[in-house]
Design a protein around this motif. Structure first.
Motif, PDB file in Angstrom:
ATOM      1  N   THR A   1      43.749  39.809  38.980  1.00 31.98           N
ATOM      2  CA  THR A   1      42.526  38.815  38.434  1.00 31.98           C
ATOM      3  C   THR A   1      41.992  38.531  39.844  1.00 31.98           C
ATOM      4  N   ALA A   2      40.501  38.460  39.769  1.00 28.41           N
ATOM      5  CA  ALA A   2      40.047  37.954  41.109  1.00 28.41           C
ATOM      6  C   ALA A   2      38.878  37.033  40.931  1.00 28.41           C
ATOM      7  N   VAL A   3      38.676  36.221  41.751  1.00 31.41           N
ATOM      8  CA  VAL A   3      37.451  35.320  41.746  1.00 31.41           C
ATOM      9  C   VAL A   3      36.838  35.209  42.896  1.00 31.41           C
ATOM     10  N   ILE A   4      35.658  35.803  43.173  1.00 32.48           N
ATOM     11  CA  ILE A   4      34.979  35.883  44.631  1.00 32.48           C
ATOM     12  C   ILE A   4      33.803  34.955  44.543  1.00 32.48           C
ATOM     13  N   ILE A   5      33.935  34.020  45.566  1.00 35.54           N
ATOM     14  CA  ILE A   5      32.632  33.335  45.683  1.00 35.54           C
ATOM     15  C   ILE A   5      31.996  33.629  46.720  1.00 35.54           C
ATOM     16  N   ALA A   6      30.975  34.331  46.933  1.00 31.67           N
ATOM     17  CA  ALA A   6      30.522  35.216  47.915  1.00 31.67           C
ATOM     18  C   ALA A   6      29.059  34.442  48.214  1.00 31.67           C
ATOM     19  N   HIS A   7      28.600  34.454  49.482  1.00 32.63           N
ATOM     20  CA  HIS A   7      27.382  33.856  49.871  1.00 32.63           C
ATOM     21  C   HIS A   7      26.478  35.047  49.952  1.00 32.63           C
ATOM     22  N   ARG A   8      27.213  36.357  50.311  1.00 34.08           N
ATOM     23  CA  ARG A   8      26.192  37.628  50.328  1.00 34.08           C
ATOM     24  C   ARG A   8      26.221  38.176  49.242  1.00 34.08           C
TER      25      ARG A   8
ATOM     26  N   VAL B   1      28.748  41.052  45.010  1.00 37.38           N
ATOM     27  CA  VAL B   1      28.784  41.192  43.768  1.00 37.38           C
ATOM     28  C   VAL B   1      28.881  42.690  42.966  1.00 37.38           C
ATOM     29  N   ALA B   2      28.565  43.585  43.707  1.00 35.41           N
ATOM     30  CA  ALA B   2      28.589  44.995  43.345  1.00 35.41           C
ATOM     31  C   ALA B   2      29.693  45.365  42.718  1.00 35.41           C
ATOM     32  N   ILE B   3      30.855  44.798  43.259  1.00 33.47           N
ATOM     33  CA  ILE B   3      32.259  45.218  42.982  1.00 33.47           C
ATOM     34  C   ILE B   3      32.685  44.300  42.042  1.00 33.47           C
ATOM     35  N   ALA B   4      32.041  43.604  41.286  1.00 33.45           N
ATOM     36  CA  ALA B   4      32.601  42.589  40.134  1.00 33.45           C
ATOM     37  C   ALA B   4      32.239  43.184  39.020  1.00 33.45           C
ATOM     38  N   ASP B   5      33.284  42.954  37.872  1.00 29.87           N
ATOM     39  CA  ASP B   5      32.940  43.143  36.735  1.00 29.87           C
ATOM     40  C   ASP B   5      31.982  42.392  35.799  1.00 29.87           C
ATOM     41  N   ARG B   6      32.188  41.009  36.444  1.00 33.90           N
ATOM     42  CA  ARG B   6      31.287  39.936  35.688  1.00 33.90           C
ATOM     43  C   ARG B   6      30.819  38.992  36.787  1.00 33.90           C
TER      44      ARG B   6
ATOM     45  N   LYS C   1      50.664  37.807  34.158  1.00 34.20           N
ATOM     46  CA  LYS C   1      49.798  38.668  34.134  1.00 34.20           C
ATOM     47  C   LYS C   1      48.393  38.328  34.751  1.00 34.20           C
ATOM     48  N   GLY C   2      47.999  37.000  34.773  1.00 30.56           N
ATOM     49  CA  GLY C   2      46.957  36.795  35.516  1.00 30.56           C
ATOM     50  C   GLY C   2      45.681  36.559  34.596  1.00 30.56           C
ATOM     51  N   HIS C   3      46.133  35.929  33.498  1.00 32.54           N
ATOM     52  CA  HIS C   3      45.089  35.409  32.547  1.00 32.54           C
ATOM     53  C   HIS C   3      44.658  34.006  32.604  1.00 32.54           C
ATOM     54  N   VAL C   4      43.596  33.673  33.112  1.00 32.30           N
ATOM     55  CA  VAL C   4      43.083  32.315  33.670  1.00 32.30           C
ATOM     56  C   VAL C   4      42.186  31.636  32.644  1.00 32.30           C
ATOM     57  N   ARG C   5      42.328  30.531  32.310  1.00 27.52           N
ATOM     58  CA  ARG C   5      41.532  29.891  31.173  1.00 27.52           C
ATOM     59  C   ARG C   5      41.434  28.386  31.562  1.00 27.52           C
ATOM     60  N   PHE C   6      39.959  28.019  31.342  1.00 20.94           N
ATOM     61  CA  PHE C   6      39.889  26.452  31.578  1.00 20.94           C
ATOM     62  C   PHE C   6      39.451  26.133  30.126  1.00 20.94           C
TER      63      PHE C   6
ATOM     64  N   PHE D   1      34.225  21.758  30.817  1.00 17.71           N
ATOM     65  CA  PHE D   1      34.043  23.348  31.175  1.00 17.71           C
ATOM     66  C   PHE D   1      34.821  24.134  30.375  1.00 17.71           C
ATOM     67  N   ASP D   2      34.539  25.251  30.132  1.00 14.64           N
ATOM     68  CA  ASP D   2      35.190  26.258  29.298  1.00 14.64           C
ATOM     69  C   ASP D   2      35.080  27.502  29.963  1.00 14.64           C
ATOM     70  N   LEU D   3      36.042  28.382  30.085  1.00 15.12           N
ATOM     71  CA  LEU D   3      36.018  29.657  31.104  1.00 15.12           C
ATOM     72  C   LEU D   3      37.288  30.263  30.687  1.00 15.12           C
ATOM     73  N   ASP D   4      37.209  31.712  30.189  1.00 14.09           N
ATOM     74  CA  ASP D   4      38.256  32.496  30.052  1.00 14.09           C
ATOM     75  C   ASP D   4      38.094  33.912  30.769  1.00 14.09           C
ATOM     76  N   ILE D   5      39.026  33.964  31.748  1.00 11.81           N
ATOM     77  CA  ILE D   5      39.006  35.162  32.540  1.00 11.81           C
ATOM     78  C   ILE D   5      40.118  35.974  31.983  1.00 11.81           C
ATOM     79  N   PRO D   6      40.141  37.388  31.470  1.00 13.04           N
ATOM     80  CA  PRO D   6      40.946  38.041  31.253  1.00 13.04           C
ATOM     81  C   PRO D   6      41.976  38.567  32.422  1.00 13.04           C
TER      82      PRO D   6
END
Ligand code: ADP
Ligand code: MG
Length: 601
Positions: A548-555, A559-564, A358-363, A380-385
């Motif tokens: 599920t997406a993680v975007i590391i962006a330098h510009r 960020v505008a298209i991100a939910d979080r 499904k794409g649920h990522v959890r640290f 490090f704790d992180l929950d990405i639905p």
């Protein structure tokens, strides 16, 4: 940078225990290579023993023919001479045939060993985890697969053959000589003394020089490869003159060592001939006197002379063997070292299948350090639905790429767990992991082959329509159409060369085609110009829509298209919220965003 592994050649500072461990490791490897070939080895040994006996029998048969056959023939009995000539001919023919099959068998064995070694080294270097490749430079890996295997090949193809043949030949010749005439055996025994001294001297001096020669040639190659891989920097900083000087010095050194090696042979070869000839002269003198006094038959003298003459011929090969042996042994040690590494990111023994991620990522309490003394992620704790699009920002060195590498399991956490849909990544079936999670980085590598093949890497079963659809989705279709052969253009051929930005578009297409549940983009748009990035951003909306997406962006525009948005500093999350929330706030992201907005106007 050690490209070809110059430092590998220097192993003087090893403790006893370490060198024993290394030797054991080599022997284990050798054993595992030779065991399956046992049967062939036995056949080969039998063949070489018989063929050497037949070769050595020649002079004895001649002596018999002269001393027994000739008198009998004059006495009217042709049988003994016929036996001598017939046996001699038969021995020669059978010996030649056996020699031929010996060559064939040894070649088969050595090729089988090499094939096995090559395959093992390749499989192993591919299997080892990223951390191995980050510390073991590609140049050293290349050396394992090329020059190291070459020295083993040389030993197997030439050195070992010569050793076995030479030792057997000398031993059997000595035995035959003693049987024919013990006195001549004594002469030979005495001549062994200068022979041993000369060989020992040669072996010692050449060992030092061959070692220096290997190091010198490795340095030449390293310098050359560095110059060529860094040719842009060389040109940009006008480093050509300096390079020429440095390279000139290295080549000079290489030449000097080689000249010294040749000088050694200049002494060794004539020395061998001299010892051989003196031994022969003494044999003829002593033998002649004994023939005159009737103690030795003339045929026996001829056999003795032939034996003494032949005895010295393998000496040079034997003296050379040690050098080949040494470099092959060093090579085997290095190769066995690579082969005994185990991947730090190991495949699970009882993998868990995850057909429909499904794409649920959890640290969960993840602790990570590349080296024990430098912690990158402390607890490090992180929950990405599932389905969420995350923008990850933070200064250079904050640990963003590390986070990405942990999600795609290039590394395992030092402590704690990373989970996909509740399954620890370490237990997930590697196939399911690779299908579910794809990372696109700044270095979008293109393999030799066509554009279409490179996109299809994401899904080897894809049809041409799907490939084109993927290219269209990320805005790569237009430039691909412009290439000389469109989708069939070879990316490594002239005209097929694509720019860094275009390469990135191709790797987006690859990722789109792979259609993973979790997509990670680590500064993947860094080489795009603003218009291309805008194109990609439109594409991203569709690309990220239901995954599920993680975007590391330098510009920050991305960020505008991100939910979080997650802001990371020193391995910790310092801000976490929707883009609107964070921009409205007063935190780090609000400042960054304000600064970025200022640059736009
Ligand atoms: N392969 C590596 N070996 C050792 N340290 C590393 C390695 N890669 C990154 N680091 C260190 O880990 C820290 C985080 O790096 P990274 O995750 O690449 O940061 P970011 O992507 O945020 O710029 C940095 O201090 C960096 O020096
Ligand atoms: Mg990074």
């Amino acid at each position: 940078m050690s490209l070809i592994g110059v430092q590998d050649e220097e192993r003087s500072d090893l403790s006893r225990a370490e060198s024993r461990a290394m030797r054991d490791r080599s022997l284990r490897l050798l054993g595992s290579l030779v065991r399956p070939l046992r049967g062939r080895l036995v056949v080969t040994v039998v063949v070489v023993v018989i063929s050497t006996v037949l070769r050595v029998a020649g002079p004895l048969l001649i002596a018999y023919g002269i001393d027994t056959g000739l008198p009998a023939l004059t006495g009217g009995d042709p049988v003994p001479i016929a036996i001598a000539v017939g046996t001699f001919a038969a021995a020669s023919v059978v010996g030649a045939v056996l020699m031929y099959s010996y060559q064939v068998w040894t070649a088969r064995i050595s090729q089988a060993v090499l094939l096995e070694l090559r395959t093992r080294v390749f499989r192993q270097t591919q299997r080892l985890s990223l951390d191995f490749h980050e510390s073991y430079t590609s140049g050293r890996i290349i050396a394992r697969q090329t020059s190291d295997l070459d020295s083993i090949r040389e030993l197997l193809d030439g050195g070992l053959n010569n050793l076995v043949q030479g030792v057997l030949y000398m031993a059997f010749t000595a035995v035959a000589l003693v049987i024919t005439d013990p006195t001549a055996g004594l002469v030979l025994l005495v001549s062994l003394v200068p022979l041993a001294i000369l060989s020992r001297w040669f072996q010692r001096s050449s060992q030092v020089l061959f070692r220096r020669s290997r190091v010198a040639s490795a340095k030449v190659i390293v310098h050359f490869v560095e110059t060529m891989t860094g040719i842009r920097a060389v040109k940009a900083f006008r480093k050509e003159k300096r390079n020429e000087r440095e390279f000139g010095d290295l080549v000079e050194e290489y030449r000097d060592v080689n000249a010294k090696v040749i000088g050694l042979f200049g002494v060794f070869d004539p020395g061998l001939v001299l010892i051989g000839n003196v031994a022969l002269a003494v044999t003829v003198l002593v033998g002649g006197l004994r023939v005159a006094s009737g103690a030795l038959a003339i045929g026996a003298l001829l056999a003795v002379v032939l034996y003494v003459r032949q005895f010295f011929s393998p000496a040079q090969d034997l003296a050379m063997f040690y050098n080949g042996y040494q470099s092959a042994a060093a090579a085997l040690e290095k190769i066995s070292g690579v082969l005994e590494e185990s991947p730090t990111v190991a495949d699970p023994t009882t993998p868990i299948d995850l057909w429909q991620a499904k794409g649920h990522v959890r640290f969960e309490r993840v602790h990570f350090a590349y080296r024990a003394d430098a912690v990158v992620l402390p607890r490090f704790d992180l929950d990405i639905p599932a389905g969420q699009t995350i923008a990850l920002v933070g200064s250079t060195g904050a640990g963003k790429s590390t986070l990405a590498k942990l999600i795609s399991r290039f590394y395992d956490p030092t402590d704690g767990r990373v989970l996909l849909d509740g399954v620890d990544l370490r237990q997930l079936h590697p196939k399911d992991l690779r299908r579910a999670i794809v990372m696109v980085t700044q270095e979008s590598y293109l393999f030799s082959g066509s554009v279409a093949e490179n996109i299809a890497l994401g899904n080897p079963e894809a049809t041409r329509e799907q490939i084109i659809e993927a290219a269209k989705a990320v805005g790569a279709h237009a430039f691909i159409e412009q290439l000389p052969n469109g989708y069939d253009t070879d990316v490594n051929k002239r005209g097929g060369r694509v720019s860094a930005g275009q390469r990135q578009l191709l790797s987006f297409a690859r990722a789109f085609l792979a259609n993973p549940r979790v997509l990670i983009l680590d500064e993947a748009t860094a080489s795009l110009d603003i218009p291309s990035e805008r194109l990609v951003q439109e594409a991203l909306q569709t690309l990220l829509a239901d995954r599920t997406a993680v975007i590391i962006a330098h510009r920050l525009s991305t960020v505008a298209i991100a939910d979080r948005v997650l802001v990371m500093e020193h391995g910790r999350l310092v801000e976490d919220g929707t883009p609107a929330e964070l921009i409205a706030g007063t935190g780090r992201f609000a400042q960054l965003h304000a600064a970025w907005r200022d640059t736009l106007v």
